[in-house]
Every structure is written in C-alpha cells, then in structure tokens.
Scaffold this motif. Sequence first.
Motif, PDB file in Angstrom:
ATOM      1  N   LEU A  22       0.849  -1.194   0.000  1.00 37.86           N
ATOM      2  CA  LEU A  22       0.000   0.000   0.000  1.00 37.86           C
ATOM      3  C   LEU A  22       0.885   1.245   0.000  1.00 37.86           C
ATOM      4  O   LEU A  22       1.749   1.396   0.870  1.00 37.86           O
ATOM      5  N   PHE A  23       0.691   2.098  -0.999  1.00 42.01           N
ATOM      6  CA  PHE A  23       1.485   3.321  -1.135  1.00 42.01           C
ATOM      7  C   PHE A  23       0.658   4.539  -0.744  1.00 42.01           C
ATOM      8  O   PHE A  23      -0.543   4.595  -1.010  1.00 42.01           O
ATOM      9  N   GLY A  24       1.287   5.507  -0.126  1.00 42.30           N
ATOM     10  CA  GLY A  24       0.599   6.746   0.225  1.00 42.30           C
ATOM     11  C   GLY A  24       1.456   7.623   1.118  1.00 42.30           C
ATOM     12  O   GLY A  24       2.422   7.154   1.728  1.00 42.30           O
ATOM     13  N   THR A  25       1.091   8.881   1.197  1.00 42.43           N
ATOM     14  CA  THR A  25       1.808   9.798   2.074  1.00 42.43           C
ATOM     15  C   THR A  25       1.572   9.402   3.529  1.00 42.43           C
ATOM     16  O   THR A  25       0.433   9.275   3.963  1.00 42.43           O
ATOM     17  N   ARG A  26       2.670   9.142   4.257  1.00 42.56           N
ATOM     18  CA  ARG A  26       2.630   8.715   5.673  1.00 42.56           C
ATOM     19  C   ARG A  26       1.862   7.401   5.836  1.00 42.56           C
ATOM     20  O   ARG A  26       1.287   7.148   6.889  1.00 42.56           O
ATOM     21  N   ALA A  27       1.872   6.558   4.801  1.00 41.30           N
ATOM     22  CA  ALA A  27       1.150   5.281   4.870  1.00 41.30           C
ATOM     23  C   ALA A  27       1.688   4.392   5.986  1.00 41.30           C
ATOM     24  O   ALA A  27       0.942   3.593   6.571  1.00 41.30           O
ATOM     25  N   GLU A  28       2.989   4.531   6.308  1.00 48.51           N
ATOM     26  CA  GLU A  28       3.585   3.683   7.347  1.00 48.51           C
ATOM     27  C   GLU A  28       2.995   3.960   8.727  1.00 48.51           C
ATOM     28  O   GLU A  28       3.216   3.182   9.664  1.00 48.51           O
ATOM     29  N   MET A  29       2.215   5.044   8.875  1.00 49.52           N
ATOM     30  CA  MET A  29       1.601   5.379  10.159  1.00 49.52           C
ATOM     31  C   MET A  29       0.170   4.856  10.275  1.00 49.52           C
ATOM     32  O   MET A  29      -0.541   5.168  11.227  1.00 49.52           O
ATOM     33  N   LEU A  30      -0.254   4.058   9.312  1.00 51.50           N
ATOM     34  CA  LEU A  30      -1.634   3.550   9.306  1.00 51.50           C
ATOM     35  C   LEU A  30      -1.899   2.700  10.556  1.00 51.50           C
ATOM     36  O   LEU A  30      -1.130   1.783  10.863  1.00 51.50           O
TER      37      LEU A  30
END
Length: 457
Positions: A411-419
Amino acid sequence: MSKLPVVVIAGRPNVGKSTLFNRLVGRRQALVSDMPGVTRDRKEGEAKLRGRQVRIIDTAGLEEAAPDTLFGRMRASSESAVGQADLVLFCIDARAGVTPADAHFAAWLRKQNKPVLLIANKAEGAAATAEALEAYSLGLGTPLALSAEHGEGIAHLMGEIADRLPEEVRASKARVLEDEEENEPPAGPLRMAIVGRPNAGKSTLLNRLLGEERMITGPEPGLTRDSISVMLEDEHGPIQLVDTAGLRRKARIDQPLERMSVSASIEALKMAEVVVLTLDATLGVHEQDLQIARLIEREGRACVLALNKWDAVEDRTATRKAISDRLEISLAQMRGIPVVTFSALTGAGLHKLLPTVRRAYEIWNSRVTTGELNRWFEEMLERHAPPLVDGKRLKLRYMTQAKSRPPTFILFGTRAEMLPDAYKRYLVNGLRETFHLPGTPIRLQLRGTKNPYVESK
C-alpha cells in the motif's frame, strides 16, 4: 517414471546407521544421538553416488521383541524396508566386535536373498580396523571398515554401492535420464507437512494416505521422533508428505533428544507449502494447537485444520460449533481456515483431505490484477476513510500485489507507514472476503511517499 534403486541401511541399535545415512545423503537429515534407538521410523533421502541417483533408507535398529511391542513394530518396519532393497548395508560396531545380536540378524539377512555389503563402522584407527576383520565370521563377505562420524572410507563406500547395484536398475535409470534430457523438467511436488500435538494421530493419518504401515503407530504418545518424508501421488500430481514429531509447550521440553525432534518438526513446517494441523477432535482446540497455528501463519504457510478421531465425537454439532467459535476468537488472522473432519484409523471422511489441501495451495498462490485491486481499494476508501493521525488525514494512493505464496500486497501513500492496526485489519479482511482468500496468511506492507512540498532538513 522408473523408481530409483533402493539402498537400505540395517543393523542393531547404536551402530551409527543414521550418521552413515547423513554422510551418504550429504546433509544432517536424520537425528543422531548417543542414546540407542533414536530412529524409530524409516527415513528416506536421495544421494548421487558415482553419478548414479539412488534412494537411501535409514531404518530402526533390529532387535528381538514381541510383535505387539514398540520394538517389535520397529523391527517389522525395518524388515519391510529390507524387502524393498536392491542393496542392504549391514552395519556393525567395529569397536564392540561381533555381538550375538549381529550374528543373529546376519543369519536372518542371508535368508532374504538380497545383495549385502557388510559395513564395520566406527573403525577409527588401526586397532579398530583390525577388530573389523572379525566381521568375516558373519558370512556376508569382506567387511568394509569405515568411520561415518569422521568421514573415513565414505568415498570408497560410495563406489562399492554404485558397483553393486543390479544391472537392470542401472539401465532403467539411464533411460529415465535420457527422457529427462529430451523433455522439460517436471514441476516439483506439492510439499505438505503434517503437524500437531503428540498423539493426535499424525502417523496414522500418513499411513492411511499411503495405504501401508509406513510409520510406527501405537497408543504411546511421542512415537515419531524425526521428520519423515515420503512421496504420494493423487490425480493432480505428486505430493511430498512429511510426518513430524508432536509439538509440545516449550516448558515441557526438557530432554535434548526431544528438543532436536521439535527443531526438526519446525524446520519441516518452514519448508512446507501446505501444513495440515492435526487435532484430536475429542479434545477440541487446545492452546498449544493455536500456538502451532500462529507459527504457521507467521511462517506464511497455507494451512488446513484436520479434526481426526471424528468417529469418536459424541455431539458433533456442538463440537464443531465450539471449535469454530474458538477459531473465530483466537485465530482471527487466519479467518476462514478450511476444516476437514475424518477418522485416520478407519479412513471415514479422509477423501476430503487432499482436495482441501490442493484448494488451500491454490489460494496461497493467488494473484489479483492491479486494476481489480485498485477498484476495490477505492471502494474501501469511500466506505471508510482512513483515520486522522496526529490531526492529519493519511493520503493512501494505490495498492499492488508484490507476490503470492502467501499473497503479499503493498500500500502506497503519504505517511502510509503510520496507518493504525485497526485500519490494516479492515483492509486485510476486505481482501480476504472480496478476492476469496479464506484461511491463508495475507501480508500488507506499507510504503510512505515523500511530500515534495516539505523542505528537507
């Protein structure tokens, strides 16, 4: 395809048969210990000796015992292996000299009309080599002195084995090699491991699938000590079956041999593609069963839950509901795990197992196109928008499937690692339901993208 020539290693306990087996196959495949009688079931492996592929079988020690005892069943299994042999390696301990048990079983072996190569193992040094000459008295020809532990004489042994293989077996194998050169190599077998707690019926299950008494079984828990691999063929192709030692809680494992057995079981689980977690249905789901299931999920393997001894369950409806409820609560990360009920002892219901294993394997190999995946992803975002993190909404852009075995998505996205974990579970459950991925492990990896409007420090 023609079968490989079979070389069987036989002899009384603790003469170094498993050490010799490991030397010939070129890896530590069989458990080795100073304790006599470690090997109980036949262990098989392939070896290339002087350019010739052969199947090596390690057997339990030959001992005199009543047929209905454990040692009697072990001896029957070893005798069955000798019956399949193209060549028997009869081992004695050169340091101990020829014992009455050696003489007894050598006399039995002479009556089997099988080619025999006499091995005087543990012949380290000149003194032991001289003592090995005593083995002439067994009437099995010239003894070959060697040390399997130290590798002395192994190269010479390999040459002797190759020279003594029956001529027709060699010719048959040569034809197979020619055929394999002309055609593309066949796809490998499906690798399936049978795991579970002690006395769940794993070895009985393997015997029933094979249609022969391949594994030692009985009421004694923990009979299987090593991981035993055998081949099976169904209508879809070959399956490599591995039966493993029972897995108990760490706190109860105190013997070095049992630690080795558990280590071999876990290694077999890691090498498998589909793991059949076998339970005693009369006992329900134990916490240790759930721990094994979680290990299977962590290793990313497909799993089938096998409820054995189903014929002994009195209230099947209540038992099935109790097991389903326990799985739903305690094993949510493998929601929809396939469950098969049967009796390995009678064979009732067992016809459902291999088709279920094949289906679990297909799901484990599933791939979803990027187009399908992102149409689904947009619907999931519309249904429930990503939550705020530190007062800011995450911008999730798109998804792709990186690989299968198990299905792994990025999953790609801005600040995705904070999901947050809760939203990850929402997406994983959606993937499982929409793309029909019940029971299989699903991996969701997060990749944050850099915001071009934020100045780097």
